[in-house]
Design a protein around this motif. Structure first.
Motif, PDB file in Angstrom:
ATOM      1  N   ARG A  36       0.827  -1.204   0.000  1.00  0.00           N
ATOM      2  CA  ARG A  36       0.000   0.000   0.000  1.00  0.00           C
ATOM      3  C   ARG A  36       0.865   1.259   0.000  1.00  0.00           C
ATOM      4  N   GLU A  37       2.024   1.156   0.626  1.00  0.00           N
ATOM      5  CA  GLU A  37       2.936   2.304   0.623  1.00  0.00           C
ATOM      6  C   GLU A  37       3.375   2.642  -0.794  1.00  0.00           C
ATOM      7  N   ASP A  40       0.380   3.924  -2.753  1.00  0.00           N
ATOM      8  CA  ASP A  40       0.050   5.306  -2.418  1.00  0.00           C
ATOM      9  C   ASP A  40       0.988   6.296  -3.107  1.00  0.00           C
ATOM     10  N   LYS A  43      -0.613   6.633  -6.378  1.00  0.00           N
ATOM     11  CA  LYS A  43      -1.851   7.415  -6.273  1.00  0.00           C
ATOM     12  C   LYS A  43      -1.567   8.902  -6.046  1.00  0.00           C
ATOM     13  N   ARG A  44      -0.523   9.180  -5.256  1.00  0.00           N
ATOM     14  CA  ARG A  44      -0.210  10.571  -4.926  1.00  0.00           C
ATOM     15  C   ARG A  44       0.533  11.273  -6.063  1.00  0.00           C
TER      16      ARG A  44
END
Length: 275
Positions: A36-37, A40, A43-44
């Motif tokens: 998830r890191e 993300d 995503k960011r």
């Protein structure tokens, strides 16, 4: 893409997995904090990454349906299949042709766990834990040969996998090997990160290389070269949302009518046939 064995699958929750990051981007739950890191970051810093993942999955679903309903092919090899999600290859194919058989191939041990669960519910699927860079191991695996008749046409699926194969690992040679193993009338589906010659492409490639030590965006010409010797079917190699889009009206138009985002241009899809 570490070589593993069926006898000793080990899930390392401390290192990110390509399959689990992809699962996270698709909204799945089979991932860890380390995945998830990384997800993300995409995503960011690359906010269209989720759109890329969904565009790719939707194109794969359309391709499997097309093959199952129009070609008479009833056997599929899904190379680098990743974690099961909605509308897996066997589910789409068997929805339209119940006698379809599917061999899934991946190296991630967590994918193996879910693959074995698929075997329990469906006797026309097999899971082979092997590296796509070693196609002979896949081709001659007992689970492959027990399900696939190589004297009859086969659909070979390269969905979002060859962009994880570096140039020095000969991705074209992998496709060529499979082309030599299957008879005339076999089909090849390819989806792949598409070089846009822009900052979004360069940043996404940097993140993948930094995280996994691999990740290669390729131009349309390079993607066509991967399918050398095969007949690329209409509409050719195009951004995934434009590959035989659904003829469904939406507030923003159909896939052919609306203007794609820069992100949607970064994943391409194509279908080819062995003459």
């Amino acid at each position: 893409m570490i070589a593993m064995t069926d006898e000793a699958p080990r899930i390392d929750s401390t290192r990110p997995s390509i399959a689990r990051v992809y699962d996270y981007l698709l909204g799945g739950k089979d991932n860890y904090a380390v995945d998830r890191e990384i997800g993300d970051v995409f995503k960011r810093d690359l906010p269209g990454s989720v759109a890329i993942a969904f565009a790719n999955r939707a194109a794969l679903t359309r391709a499997i349906r097309q093959i199952a309903t129009t070609t008479g092919i009833r056997q599929f090899i899904d190379l680098g299949s990743g974690l099961p999600t909605a509308d897996n290859v066997h589910q789409v194919a068997q929805r339209h042709a119940p006698d379809s058989r599917v061999v899934y191939v991946d190296t991630d041990p967590q994918v193996l766990v879910h693959g074995r669960a698929l075997l329990e519910e469906n006797d026309r699927t097999r899971f082979v834990m092997a590296d796509v860079r070693d196609p002979r191991a896949v081709r001659h695996h007992v689970d492959t040969t027990s399900l696939i008749d190589f004297d009859r046409p086969v659909a070979v699926i390269f969905s979002a996998i060859l962009h994880h194969v570096n140039d020095d690992e000969d991705p074209a040679g992998i496709v060529r090997y499979w082309s030599e193993q299957v008879p005339s009338g076999s089909h090849f589906f390819l989806s792949h990160f598409r070089s846009g010659g822009n900052e979004e492409t360069r940043e996404a490639e940097r993140v993948l290389q930094q995280t996994f030590g691999r990740g290669r965006w390729r131009t349309d010409e390079e993607l066509a070269a991967l399918l050398d010797g095969l007949e690329i079917l209409e509409p050719g190699i195009v951004p995934a949302p434009l590959w035989r889009p659904e003829s469904v009206d939406t507030p923003w138009g159909s896939g052919e009518e609306r203007e794609l985002t820069v992100w949607e241009h970064l994943i391409a899809a194509g279908l080819a046939r062995k003459p």
